[in-house]
Scaffold this active site. Sequence first.
Site, PDB file in Angstrom:
ATOM      1  N   HIS A 101       0.810  -1.204   0.000  1.00 26.69           N
ATOM      2  CA  HIS A 101       0.000   0.000   0.000  1.00 26.69           C
ATOM      3  C   HIS A 101       0.853   1.267   0.000  1.00 26.69           C
ATOM      4  O   HIS A 101       0.393   2.318  -0.456  1.00 26.69           O
ATOM      5  CB  HIS A 101      -0.964  -0.012   1.183  1.00 26.69           C
ATOM      6  CG  HIS A 101      -2.133  -0.921   0.971  1.00 26.69           C
ATOM      7  ND1 HIS A 101      -3.407  -0.599   1.378  1.00 26.69           N
ATOM      8  CD2 HIS A 101      -2.233  -2.133   0.375  1.00 26.69           C
ATOM      9  CE1 HIS A 101      -4.238  -1.586   1.055  1.00 26.69           C
ATOM     10  NE2 HIS A 101      -3.537  -2.524   0.449  1.00 26.69           N
ATOM     11  N   HIS A 280      -2.256 -12.363  -2.673  1.00 26.31           N
ATOM     12  CA  HIS A 280      -3.322 -13.069  -1.969  1.00 26.31           C
ATOM     13  C   HIS A 280      -2.960 -14.509  -1.629  1.00 26.31           C
ATOM     14  O   HIS A 280      -3.795 -15.243  -1.102  1.00 26.31           O
ATOM     15  CB  HIS A 280      -4.607 -13.011  -2.796  1.00 26.31           C
ATOM     16  CG  HIS A 280      -5.207 -11.647  -2.853  1.00 26.31           C
ATOM     17  ND1 HIS A 280      -6.367 -11.356  -3.540  1.00 26.31           N
ATOM     18  CD2 HIS A 280      -4.811 -10.473  -2.291  1.00 26.31           C
ATOM     19  CE1 HIS A 280      -6.643 -10.061  -3.402  1.00 26.31           C
ATOM     20  NE2 HIS A 280      -5.708  -9.514  -2.658  1.00 26.31           N
TER      21      HIS A 280
END
Length: 759
Positions: A101, A280
């Site tokens: 992020h 993920h």
Amino acid sequence: MKTYKDALAGKCPFGGDRIGGTEGTPPTLAQWYPERLRVELLARNAPAANPLGDFDYPAAFAKIDLDALKAEIKAFLTSSVEWWPSDYGNYGPQMIRMSWHSAGSYRIADGRGGAGEAMQRFAPIESWWDNGNIDKSRRLLWPIKAKYGASLSWADLIVLTGNCALEIMGLPTHGYAGGREDAWIADDATYWGPEVWDPHHIESFDSMTMRDKRWRGQNGDADYDLEHPLAASHQALIYVNPEGPYGNGDPEASARDIRITFTRMAMNDEETVALIAGGHAFGKSHGMVKPDRIGAPPEMAPLEAAGLGWHNPEGTGNAEFTMTNGIEGSWTQDPTRWDNSYMENLFGHEWEQTRSPAGSLQWTPVDKNAPRTPDAHIPGKTHPLMMMTSDIALKVDPVYREICQRFMSDFDYFTEQFSKAWYKLTHRDMGPRERYIGPEATIAPDLLWQDPIPERDYALIDGGDVAALKQSIRDAGLSISDLAFTALSAAIPYRDSDKRGGANGARLALAPQKDWAVNARTVPVIERLKALKAEFDGQAAGGKRVSLADLIVLGGVVAVEDAAAAAGHTAPVPFTPGRRDTTDELTDADSFEWLRPVVDGFRNYTDEHFEAVTQGRVAPEQLFLDKAALLRLSTPEWAVLTGGLRALGANWDGGKAGVFTDRPETLTNDFFKVVTSTDYVWAKTDEAGHRFTLNDRASGEAKYEATRYDLIFGANNQLRAVTEVYAAADGEARFVRDFVKVWDKLMTADLFGETKAPR
């Protein structure tokens, strides 16, 4: 006058009716005048904000024992503390999210965002909904940061921790480079989108209003696109809404958003799939508590929260009660190991929509006998696997699906592609390899997205050569205006945000830059300079050669020195040799297209598609200011550079706009004197108010042509205050001196490492 006693009675002595509130307080300058040109943004990088002063960070970082530092980080990653326990006994997945992020805010349109300055520590980024609880990740790392102090920036530590997390879970990384220096104040300049949002609750998004403001067209339409220069699909998100556009749960629509946003983040389809599928493979998503139960983000949290936000009142407020994006669960059976189970699960099962405990839309396997994932904190407890709408998008989009199947059939290839994509994600905004520091900085070969330039394999020109080349340029019959314009055109694409563009590499002579309309004047000049280069290279002794890049810049030196001499000033212009020339094969033409200017006030240029690109939301001078900020200019430097370029006649079309002088190609302060004079009446010549004439107040005669880029220096009060300094009777010598300084700053902005001359 209000007193301290008034404050104790609930009256603020500095204005307003409440302490710490907004009710009754006077509006801010931005609220009073929302369309004003915020020139003060050019002062945001003032040295006064930096507590380290002239500290040499690259030298300090280079002395760190990187292996020892990584060992400390890895030991921390497999620990757990009571105030914020690690999922599965491993902080790795949490730290990958932090690094991702931090880097993922990068956007290719203007190079802003990214991990480079650790802006994740400050508003607005730290308080975006998508960054929920990342404040905890950085607080957990504080003991390591404190130990290394100024020698280890937050920006470098955040990325390195993500790399270490991947390594302890089995992914061979593609290397790591340090060299990112921290910012010290919040970014109040970057445009992150038009929406007003409630930072407490994601449900406050109004889907149609948000779509109308940020997007053009409807998802699925041929003209569906995201506002320039934005990259994230929604305000306060890094990429896309994991529940689908505006939480609609539509995987096909999600795939369209993913493709647009990841392209805006400089990723192709394969890199996009690699990043989503690779990221993920680790950890879990958290959604155990309703959003309306969660407290304010860090920037709005009460003082007793100690700088942390998103207080969760349920249970322990963490561990099995954690709330971040509202989706709950893990994608794999072993969330702390690098394997291919994400792909196997996505394609091995059919998925149905359901809701998390927080009420967010997610997907679980239709087959109730499908493998389950362990609870992150309660031994022996398991849960159904989870997918997000943005995961199902990879399955339904035909291009993404084909890439996924390729990765499933060749796990080693998938591993390599995720590792390379992660490396690009976390290093994309660092610029040239000369800025990379550390023993792992050279593990990976030069990659196209790094804008490589071949190493110099010839002897560098010396002072005598420079003098001879300057004379050859003077003898070549090229005008001051053409030489200055060509050097400027080579250097002006530079942006300090991601260190791209600039004169080094001579990409002005290559596609796509040579074909931009704004650069048309440079083509014959480049051809003449190429001939001078060939002549010098054929005659020089000692294996010397001159690069075209150096010769272009040297032509600008000649232009400025001769223009100053014509005005009666002796003004030697510094010249730093060492630029090299790159090739078409080493130029990513598609990515360089993002550097094509929509507005270039320095060359008095406005693209014909300006209105379509900006959709009428921004005035040209706002983008002119934005370019000055990307060049890291101060307000005086912005004014001086513009006034000098007008004196040199450096307009893109060779036109007269802003050339407020009867002595063209002479470095005078005439531009400043005219733009501050009351002898002229400014009159629009087009309905939009982009072009003007300056008419003699006495005779009414049109004396000069002008654009908004010229007249803003006399109309805007902050710019006028600076302009008046250079317009005064004692201003010309100061102007020439300051112009030479800013010219050299621009010409050397993209030089790093040993090539960069000391200042």
